[in-house]
Motif scaffolding. Structure first.
Motif, mmCIF file in Angstrom:
data_model
loop_
_atom_site.group_PDB
_atom_site.id
_atom_site.type_symbol
_atom_site.label_atom_id
_atom_site.label_comp_id
_atom_site.label_asym_id
_atom_site.label_seq_id
_atom_site.Cartn_x
_atom_site.Cartn_y
_atom_site.Cartn_z
ATOM 1 N N ASP A 15 39.088 24.635 53.444
ATOM 2 C CA ASP A 15 39.770 23.519 54.096
ATOM 3 C C ASP A 15 40.902 23.986 55.017
ATOM 4 O O ASP A 15 41.761 23.207 55.402
ATOM 5 C CB ASP A 15 40.258 22.473 53.087
ATOM 6 C CG ASP A 15 41.112 23.027 51.974
ATOM 7 O OD1 ASP A 15 41.130 24.259 51.765
ATOM 8 O OD2 ASP A 15 41.780 22.236 51.287
ATOM 9 N N GLY A 16 40.879 25.264 55.382
ATOM 10 C CA GLY A 16 41.736 25.759 56.452
ATOM 11 C C GLY A 16 43.088 26.317 56.086
ATOM 12 O O GLY A 16 43.868 26.651 56.973
ATOM 13 N N PHE A 17 43.432 26.438 54.802
ATOM 14 C CA PHE A 17 44.755 26.943 54.437
ATOM 15 C C PHE A 17 44.784 28.466 54.378
ATOM 16 O O PHE A 17 43.830 29.105 53.921
ATOM 17 C CB PHE A 17 45.214 26.361 53.099
ATOM 18 C CG PHE A 17 45.571 24.902 53.193
ATOM 19 C CD1 PHE A 17 46.793 24.515 53.727
ATOM 20 C CD2 PHE A 17 44.688 23.924 52.778
ATOM 21 C CE1 PHE A 17 47.121 23.167 53.844
ATOM 22 C CE2 PHE A 17 44.997 22.582 52.886
ATOM 23 C CZ PHE A 17 46.224 22.202 53.418
ATOM 24 N N SER A 150 45.839 21.786 49.383
ATOM 25 C CA SER A 150 47.183 21.770 49.963
ATOM 26 C C SER A 150 47.630 23.216 50.164
ATOM 27 O O SER A 150 47.016 24.141 49.671
ATOM 28 C CB SER A 150 48.174 21.045 49.048
ATOM 29 O OG SER A 150 48.350 21.768 47.846
ATOM 30 N N VAL A 153 50.499 26.551 55.157
ATOM 31 C CA VAL A 153 50.080 26.769 56.535
ATOM 32 C C VAL A 153 48.571 26.609 56.660
ATOM 33 O O VAL A 153 47.813 27.192 55.887
ATOM 34 C CB VAL A 153 50.473 28.192 57.010
ATOM 35 C CG1 VAL A 153 49.989 28.445 58.426
ATOM 36 C CG2 VAL A 153 51.967 28.404 56.916
ATOM 37 N N ARG A 154 48.169 25.827 57.636
ATOM 38 C CA ARG A 154 46.751 25.738 58.003
ATOM 39 C C ARG A 154 46.533 26.609 59.228
ATOM 40 O O ARG A 154 47.379 26.658 60.134
ATOM 41 C CB ARG A 154 46.356 24.303 58.335
ATOM 42 C CG ARG A 154 45.903 23.540 57.137
ATOM 43 C CD ARG A 154 44.936 22.439 57.535
ATOM 44 N NE ARG A 154 44.258 21.966 56.345
ATOM 45 C CZ ARG A 154 44.192 20.703 55.967
ATOM 46 N NH1 ARG A 154 44.725 19.775 56.719
ATOM 47 N NH2 ARG A 154 43.567 20.373 54.869
ATOM 48 N N ASP A 157 47.219 25.521 62.955
ATOM 49 C CA ASP A 157 47.803 24.190 62.800
ATOM 50 C C ASP A 157 48.690 23.802 63.988
ATOM 51 O O ASP A 157 48.706 22.661 64.403
ATOM 52 C CB ASP A 157 48.608 24.154 61.496
ATOM 53 C CG ASP A 157 48.949 22.753 61.040
ATOM 54 O OD1 ASP A 157 48.267 21.808 61.470
ATOM 55 O OD2 ASP A 157 49.886 22.614 60.244
ATOM 56 N N LYS A 158 49.422 24.781 64.514
ATOM 57 C CA LYS A 158 50.371 24.471 65.590
ATOM 58 C C LYS A 158 49.954 25.073 66.925
ATOM 59 O O LYS A 158 50.741 25.081 67.869
ATOM 60 C CB LYS A 158 51.761 24.969 65.202
ATOM 61 C CG LYS A 158 52.290 24.249 63.974
ATOM 62 C CD LYS A 158 53.625 24.776 63.539
ATOM 63 C CE LYS A 158 54.061 24.041 62.280
ATOM 64 N NZ LYS A 158 55.149 24.656 61.605
ATOM 65 N N SER A 160 48.280 25.227 70.462
ATOM 66 C CA SER A 160 47.887 24.316 71.527
ATOM 67 C C SER A 160 47.415 25.166 72.703
ATOM 68 O O SER A 160 48.189 25.925 73.270
ATOM 69 C CB SER A 160 49.071 23.444 71.932
ATOM 70 O OG SER A 160 48.715 22.622 73.020
#
Length: 187
Positions: A15-17, A150, A153-154, A157-158, A160
């Motif tokens: 799930d990307g963590f 949970s 950090v994914r 995630d930040k 762009s």
């Protein structure tokens, strides 16, 4: 002439963590990472990953009771140049380590000039920064067989980007633990 590559190895849950508590770091995984280390001139870390590794690996060379694969990895990491990319870290105690305040293109270009490049381990923030700069040649996504639910950090995630970054599938390794390592190239 063979040029060095910028290679990122990042552990991620389904799930990307990105969190070290979910990593299955058995002998087979260490052998895989050791193979990547052999092709690198230096290892790059973000601050958190560097501090974690600095606390874990050096003691394995000083105390008995660790597996042969762990000691081999500790020795390889000990001998390699290591870079902690951090704006807040004030000092390092791990042998052959230094701090770089920025992930500048000039520093990264220096690794491409040599026969061996730079490997990053973990460090999702550093991986995102290098991705944003467009300097990553290869990614190894080590997918851990767990849904974390949970975490702090994914992955990405930040991040762009101005446009999508297509990746070319190179191959995969399935470890006995259930970890799947997906290898992609940006070229």
């Amino acid at each position: 002439m063979k040029m060095g590559k910028i290679v990122c190895l990042i552990n991620v849950t389904t799930d990307g963590f990105c969190d070290s508590q979910y990593v299955i770091a058995d002998a087979e995984f260490h052998a895989f990472v050791h193979g990547l280390l052999e092709r690198a001139a230096a290892v790059g870390f973000g601050r958190n990953a560097f501090e974690l590794f600095q606390g874990v690996w050096p003691p394995m060379l000083e105390k008995p009771g660790f597996s042969e694969q762990q000691v081999r990895m500790a020795r390889a990491l000990h001998e390699m140049p290591k870079i902690a990319f951090s704006s807040s870290l004030s000092a390092v105690s791990w042998a052959n380590s230094r701090i770089e305040r920025e992930t500048g293109a000039q520093l990264i270009a220096g690794f491409r000039d040599g026969e061996k490049g730079m490997l990053t381990i973990g460090s999702p923030g550093l991986v995102a920064s290098l991705t944003k700069l467009g300097v990553v040649d290869e990614y190894y996504f080590s997918v851990q067989p767990v849904i974390a639910g949970s975490g702090k950090v994914r992955l990405f995630d930040k991040l762009s980007l101005d446009s999508r970054l297509p990746l070319k599938f190179v191959g995969s390794d399935r470890l006995a633990s259930g970890v799947n390592i997906l290898h992609y190239s940006t070229k």
